[in-house]
Enzyme design. Structure first.
Site, PDB file in Angstrom:
ATOM      1  N   SER A 187      39.133  77.838  20.116  1.00  0.00           N
ATOM      2  CA  SER A 187      38.721  76.488  20.803  1.00  0.00           C
ATOM      3  C   SER A 187      38.974  76.492  22.269  1.00  0.00           C
ATOM      4  CB  SER A 187      39.540  75.438  20.082  1.00  0.00           C
ATOM      5  OG  SER A 187      39.432  74.062  20.663  1.00  0.00           O
ATOM      6  N   TYR A 209      47.680  72.437  17.829  1.00  0.00           N
ATOM      7  CA  TYR A 209      46.607  73.071  17.475  1.00  0.00           C
ATOM      8  C   TYR A 209      46.130  73.863  18.882  1.00  0.00           C
ATOM      9  CZ  TYR A 209      41.448  73.233  16.940  1.00  0.00           C
ATOM     10  OH  TYR A 209      40.030  73.797  16.985  1.00  0.00           O
ATOM     11  N   LYS A 246      45.492  77.924  19.083  1.00  0.00           N
ATOM     12  CA  LYS A 246      44.231  78.816  19.447  1.00  0.00           C
ATOM     13  C   LYS A 246      44.524  79.573  20.896  1.00  0.00           C
ATOM     14  CE  LYS A 246      42.031  76.848  16.477  1.00  0.00           C
ATOM     15  NZ  LYS A 246      41.336  77.724  15.485  1.00  0.00           N
ATOM     16  N   THR A 251      30.720  68.070  13.275  1.00  0.00           N
ATOM     17  CA  THR A 251      31.088  68.501  12.223  1.00  0.00           C
ATOM     18  C   THR A 251      31.941  67.333  11.616  1.00  0.00           C
ATOM     19  OG1 THR A 251      33.172  69.452  12.892  1.00  0.00           O
ATOM     20  CG2 THR A 251      31.317  70.881  12.849  1.00  0.00           C
TER      21      THR A 251
END
Length: 174
Positions: free
Chosen positions: A27, A53, A57, A86
Site C-alpha cells: 500500500s 497497517y 506495509k 472495494t
C-alpha cells in the site's frame, strides 16, 4: 509474519522454477512509515490500526527488497494497487470512502498491476525487488519523509521474523 511464513515456505519450490515470481500487494500507506523493529507486536503505547497497517506495509517492501537480494532465481515485486472501490475500503474507512467514492479505481483497475506483474514478460526485464504502481516502478520513500532505515534494521527484521515464524512451524514428523 504471514507474508514471511508463506513466502519462505514456498522458496524451495520457487527456486526450482524457470520463471518464478513473488508479488506482494502492499500500500502507498507505507510511505508514511519508517521501519520500526522495536515493537513488531504493537504492544507498546496506544494501538493505532492505521499506523500498524502502514508499518506492516513498510515491512513488506523491506522483505521484498531483502528476498530479491538473497534469491536471484526468483523475481520479487511489491505493488500498490491505488485506492480502489472495494468492500474493505467501504467498511474499514467509511469517511474516506464517502469523500473519495467518485474518484476511486474499480476493482479491475486496482488489480491491473498485480496481474501484469504475474504474467508479463516485460515485468521480469525490470530489476527484482522494486515497488510498483500503474505498471511502473515508483520510489519507496517520499522526499524529506525520513523513512529510510539503516541496513542493520532491515537485516534485523528478517532475523526477528524468522524467530517469530518458528512458533508456527509444525514440530510433528512429516
Amino acid at each position: 509474519v504471514g507474508t514471511y511464513i508463506l513466502t519462505t515456505a514456498l522458496l524451495p519450490l520457487l527456486e526450482e522454477e524457470a520463471d518464478a515470481r513473488v508479488i506482494t500487494v502492499s500500500s502507498g500507506g507505507m510511505l508514511v512509515q519508517k521501519l520500526d523493529i522495536s515493537d513488531l507486536q504493537s504492544g507498546n503505547g496506544t494501538f493505532d490500526g492505521t499506523m500498524v497497517y502502514a508499518q506492516n506495509k513498510r515491512q513488506q517492501v523491506v522483505l521484498t527488497e531483502q528476498w530479491a537480494k538473497a534469491h536471484r532465481n526468483i523475481h520479487f515485486s511489491v505493488m500498490h494497487p491505488g485506492w480502489a472501490d472495494t468492500p474493505a475500503v467501504r467498511s474499514s474507512m467509511p469517511d474516506f470512502y464517502q469523500k473519495m467514492k467518485n474518484t476511486l479505481r474499480t476493482e479491475a483497475q486496482g488489480a491491473d498491476t498485480v496481474v501484469w506483474l504475474a504474467v508479463s514478460s516485460e515485468a521480469t526485464k525490470l530489476p527484482s525487488g522494486l515497488f510498483f504502481q500503474d505498471r511502473q516502478p515508483v520510489p519507496t520513500h517520499l522526499p524529506l519523509a525520513s523513512t529510510h532505515s539503516p541496513p542493520e534494521d532491515e537485516e534485523k527484521l528478517m532475523e526477528v521474523l524468522e524467530e517469530f515464524s518458528q512458533k508456527f512451524k509444525s514440530t510433528s514428523p512429516g
